[in-house]
Motif scaffolding. Structure first.
Motif: not given
Length: 215
Positions: A115-123, A125-145
């Protein structure tokens, strides 16, 4: 209670870890535990109130109700062979019962990544940027980084949040690919990428701790 020592800490601090329901005391490098105990005793009422306010822990077990994309689903163990899938408002889990919790967790992690990979890809493209990687983790204090190497990471527990919350967190981190700060231009880009900022921030503040108590 959990003790932590941080080279970046300038003073003793106290917080509640909602995931484990534990009191966490962080100490600067040269500060002893006596100072931490003093802070804890001075805030004993605050600690007791926060601990009492924590939602109950919900394990991944047969009959447990777990949200998927903000909608409650009941875990149903059916035995036999097979995987894990959603059927209506049920999470169907095949296999031996001792592996149920791990299989549910793996299923939710995979769904979060999808789900998050799809959202990131769409956004992105809209922003004209590209992440190097998208991953999911079991974080305690941050929803994203967003790291300096342009890698985006998200808490897998976002899969349990409503879709508008996922949309906002994805937009927030994608915006950091262009602005590594929280200045006016950053927030302007976030607003271009999602219409859910205010509602999502409020939801995460009020309901986010509940997600940390699941699983």
């Amino acid at each position: 209670m959990e003790w932590r020592r941080s080279a970046r800490a300038r003073r003793v601090s106290l917080r509640i870890d909602p995931r484990d329901g534990a009191v966490v005391v962080t100490l600067p490098p040269r500060t002893g535990r006596t100072a931490g105990m003093a802070l804890l005793m001075n805030h004993a009422d605050w600690v007791a109130e926060r601990l009492a306010a924590l939602p109950g822990h919900i394990p991944f077990a047969p009959g447990a109700v777990v949200p998927v994309h903000g909608i409650d689903h009941r875990i149903v163990h059916i035995g036999g062979r097979g995987g894990v899938w959603v059927d209506g408002r049920a999470i169907m889990v095949a296999g031996e019962p001792e592996f149920l919790a791990r299989r549910v967790a793996d299923f939710l992690r995979a769904e979060a990544r999808r789900r998050l990979s799809i959202l990131v890809a769409d956004k992105a493209e809209a922003a004209g940027v590209r992440p190097s990687r998208v991953s999911v983790k079991d974080t305690r204090s941050r929803w994203g980084s967003c790291a300096a190497n342009r890698a985006l990471a998200f808490s897998w527990r976002l899969v349990m949040a409503p879709r508008f919350v996922q949309d906002y967190v994805a937009a927030h981190e994608v915006a950091h690919l262009r602005h590594m700060n929280h200045g006016p231009r950053f927030w302007a880009l976030v607003q271009d990428l999602t219409s859910h900022t205010d509602a999502a921030v409020a939801w995460l503040r009020d309901e986010g701790p509940r997600l940390l108590r699941i699983g």
